[in-house]
Design a protein around this motif. Sequence first.
Motif, PDB file in Angstrom:
ATOM      1  N   LEU A 121       0.827  -1.204   0.000  1.00 21.05           N
ATOM      2  CA  LEU A 121       0.000   0.000   0.000  1.00 21.05           C
ATOM      3  C   LEU A 121       0.865   1.259   0.000  1.00 21.05           C
ATOM      4  O   LEU A 121       0.559   2.244  -0.680  1.00 21.05           O
ATOM      5  CB  LEU A 121      -0.936   0.007   1.210  1.00 21.05           C
ATOM      6  N   MET A 122       1.952   1.225   0.777  1.00 21.70           N
ATOM      7  CA  MET A 122       2.851   2.375   0.800  1.00 21.70           C
ATOM      8  C   MET A 122       3.501   2.599  -0.562  1.00 21.70           C
ATOM      9  O   MET A 122       3.689   3.740  -0.995  1.00 21.70           O
ATOM     10  CB  MET A 122       3.921   2.170   1.880  1.00 21.70           C
ATOM     11  N   GLU A 123       3.855   1.504  -1.254  1.00 22.38           N
ATOM     12  CA  GLU A 123       4.399   1.640  -2.610  1.00 22.38           C
ATOM     13  C   GLU A 123       3.382   2.305  -3.530  1.00 22.38           C
ATOM     14  O   GLU A 123       3.729   3.180  -4.331  1.00 22.38           O
ATOM     15  CB  GLU A 123       4.760   0.262  -3.163  1.00 22.38           C
ATOM     16  N   LEU A 124       2.125   1.877  -3.443  1.00 27.99           N
ATOM     17  CA  LEU A 124       1.083   2.422  -4.314  1.00 27.99           C
ATOM     18  C   LEU A 124       0.859   3.913  -4.070  1.00 27.99           C
ATOM     19  O   LEU A 124       0.636   4.678  -5.004  1.00 27.99           O
ATOM     20  CB  LEU A 124      -0.232   1.665  -4.099  1.00 27.99           C
ATOM     21  N   VAL A 125       0.911   4.329  -2.805  1.00 23.94           N
ATOM     22  CA  VAL A 125       0.648   5.730  -2.481  1.00 23.94           C
ATOM     23  C   VAL A 125       1.852   6.615  -2.770  1.00 23.94           C
ATOM     24  O   VAL A 125       1.720   7.696  -3.340  1.00 23.94           O
ATOM     25  CB  VAL A 125       0.221   5.875  -1.005  1.00 23.94           C
ATOM     26  N   THR A 126       3.042   6.159  -2.387  1.00 23.86           N
ATOM     27  CA  THR A 126       4.228   7.014  -2.489  1.00 23.86           C
ATOM     28  C   THR A 126       4.968   6.863  -3.814  1.00 23.86           C
ATOM     29  O   THR A 126       5.728   7.737  -4.205  1.00 23.86           O
ATOM     30  CB  THR A 126       5.213   6.711  -1.351  1.00 23.86           C
ATOM     31  N   GLY A 127       4.776   5.711  -4.471  1.00 24.35           N
ATOM     32  CA  GLY A 127       5.521   5.442  -5.692  1.00 24.35           C
ATOM     33  C   GLY A 127       6.952   5.022  -5.440  1.00 24.35           C
ATOM     34  O   GLY A 127       7.728   4.835  -6.380  1.00 24.35           O
TER      35      GLY A 127
END
Length: 978
Positions: free
Chosen positions: A874-880
């Motif tokens: 989820l953090m990857e999806l939000v922050t890129g």
Amino acid sequence: MSPEKLSGHHLFLILLALLLTTLHTSSSQSTQLDHLLNFKSKITNTNTNSKPLNTWTEQTPVCNFTGISCNSENFVTEINLSDQKLTGIPDFGALCKLEKLEKIDIGSNYFHGPINTHILDCANLKYLDLGENNFTGEVPEVWHLSQLSFLNLNLSGFTGKFPWEGFSNLKNLSFLSVGDNVFDEMFFPMEILELYNLEHIYMSNCSVGGKIPEMIGNLSLLRSLELSDNRLVGEIPAGFSKLIKLEMLELYNNELSGVIPVGFGNLVNLVQFDVSNNSLEGDVFELRNLTKLESLQLFENKFSGSIPEEFGEFKYLTQFSIYDNKFTGELPAKIGSWAEFEYIDVTQNMFSGAIPPDMCKMGKLGRILMIENNFTGGLPETYASCESLFRLRVNNNSLSGRVPDGIWSLPLLSTIDLSMNQFEGQIGSSIGESKSLAQLFLANNRFSGELPVEISKVSTLVEIELISNQFTGTIPSNIGDLKKLSNLHLQDNMFSGPIPESLGSCVSLNEIDLAGNSLTGNIPASLGLLPSLNSLNLSGNKLSGLIPTRLSSLKLTLIDLSNNMLVGRVPESLLFVADNGSFAGNPGLCADNSKDLRKCSPISHKSDRLSVAVYCFIAGALLVVLSLSCYVFVKLRKNTRNSPIYSWDVKQFHVLKIREDEVLRCLKDENIIGKGGSGNVYKAVLECGERLAVKHMWKTEANNGSWRSSSPILPKGKNRWREYDAEVAALSSLRHMNVVKLYCSITSEDSNLLVYEYMPNGSLWDRLHTYQKIEMDWRVRYEIAIGAARGLEYLHHACDKPVIHRDVKSSNILLDEEMKPKIADFGLAKFVQTEKVMESTHLIAGTHGYIAPEYGYTMNVTEKSDIYSFGVVLMELVTGKKPMEPEFGENKDIVHWVHNEMRRKDNVSALVDPSISKDAKEDALKVLSIAVRCTMKIPTVRPSMRMVVKMLEEVEPSSLTDIVIDKQGEKNISLYKV
């Protein structure tokens, strides 16, 4: 009036009163039943094994309902439905019509949605527990419930501004818990200081900033105060000295400074004290009278001075962690010798003197961590019988002498780190009796003698580092028995003799460094069989002969064979990963395309010891053999399809007409679409036009009974064969739109194929982080998040036997032609037999950056580990951003970075990937807050996947995004808003 008439009149009145009471009670019972059934109608149970609301029927007396308590007049006074796996939006309007209701406990469920103001109608409520749920919106103005003595909103999901105004109205409140919620940042609420009956306050991780007020001392009845994981600043107020009943004080993970105030020693009832991870300084002499302390956590501060001698007399101390400070002097000799001492961590201080000898006196000591100090003397002999010890790390000190022999074979000991000392002597042969040893670090000491052959019996070993000692003799020939060994570092010793051929059986090896010894003989060709080998350093030895061509199949990032006596042609593929000096100091080596090595002769390669004629003869012979083999194979395939040696066993799990020969024809290098830890993946297009993905594994059985690969592309070991079994077992029984579909498995005597549905858009990792990266607006990212979450929810909650994936990461979330996600790669998956029994292993399952922190102190695998990994996604999806980035800091990951930035709250919107539109940033931040909850350090406070899905459903973005993909679904991907 006669006495007889008077008595009759009175009797009539009594009977009339009884009748009215009965009618009223009956009416009340009927009314109560209606209210409770109305409440029941809005909620459901997610646990098929337990259904507490089954008793809530019209035929059952209200007071016999599960979770209901009544008074002597059969009025409902308590509702206790905690931890029953209930979901829905509770109707407090119905409950608060129960006029005698004093207690509502619906904590630890999956309730969601906002709390309506009807809850304020529960005028007689004394006990309210809504904790560990998934509510949304702001907390209602609970201060209107003036009778409350117990209020728990911990981890309830509420956000926004907390209604402190008027809170001083709750004069009876003794228990207050509002922690682990994302409230608007606030200063310490002064209203609390007027609640003189408070005994317990839990306000950790709920956005409290500013200073702790001096008047905190007015709460003289306080027994526990927890304010950790906030943004508190300034000094610890002297007012704490008045809290003489305090038993627990936790202030860790704040920005406190200054010294421990004078008078703090008055807290003589303190049992747990944790001020770790602040900026406190000075000495700790104010703590010397706290004789009831059981747990003392002072780590990551700036404390200095010595440890008071009184600490050695603490009769109840079991946990002592003061690492990363500036303490000096000696530790009290008796410390940890009175109670069932569990661990000591004094790493990164300036302690000197001896290691206290009696910390395992009660047989419970698990960890000795004394890294980077100036301790002297030896390891006390007493620890040779400490069977509870599972981690021993005393590296970077000035310790000396021989290691007590019993240390090597302690049954639970998983880590021995004695590096950077002056220990001497030999490794005891008793090491072969070790049952748990995973890490053996002895670098930079004076150990000598031969490496005991018994070390090859320690099947749990993962890392061996014996660098810069005085070891002699040969490397044990049966070292190949260590199937879990990942790193082998024996450089800078005096080992001699050959490199064992069996080393090629260590199928998990990632790094081999044998540099700076006196090893002789040839480089074993078996090293080319190691599927995971990344680094190979054999420099500075006396190795001779040719470099095995089989090393060409390795996927190395480092190779160093310099300063040996090697001859012949360097395999060309090794030149691509070589540094300038990788082959220097070997006059007999040559290469066609290297500026650092002499050019090989185009006609006669004497150094290769084979003439052109010999090469031609061998090539011709191989051609003949190959032709005959092909002829025989075709004949046998045509005429003996049922032969156990040459036949293929096809097991189908979904209806699809697949011929194995069609699949086999597609196993070509040009069709490779992925190379992972579990095998090469090929794209296969059938004659009918169906596209499939095929994972290819090979196996052969060696003479010694170990499994090895005969594939020139991807050699596999026994662990990979187990992964194949795990993947087939897991996927063949799964049916969900967000789990990749396994059509069939195709196996033969020496090969294994898994045939999946084809996912044209690759993995989420590809689309976020690689050259295949594309622009994805928030709606697409959200759909990927919710889809993947539903896939994991299915695995955890809907399967007959719940499945723990154990390797959740963005590269294992595949995307179809419409960018819909599917969970893939079940090579590490484990079925859960019961809710409590999990797999335990010394091999960490998962991928760096996604692995939950509990692996640092336990190897137990639970569904909460999957949830942590999903939080990283989820953090990857939000922050890129990737899970590991240089900007996070050394040894820091995306979880550490996001948690810190969210706590600061200076500009949290800056965390969102700049490519996400501005109007979607708020929605993205809501998902990021869910990711924070998924990645909490303590597994038990992470939500279940079922709760994660509900949280994601409630933050569904309102904006619409279309995805336009070309017919192939692979190249032209563009996103636009409509």
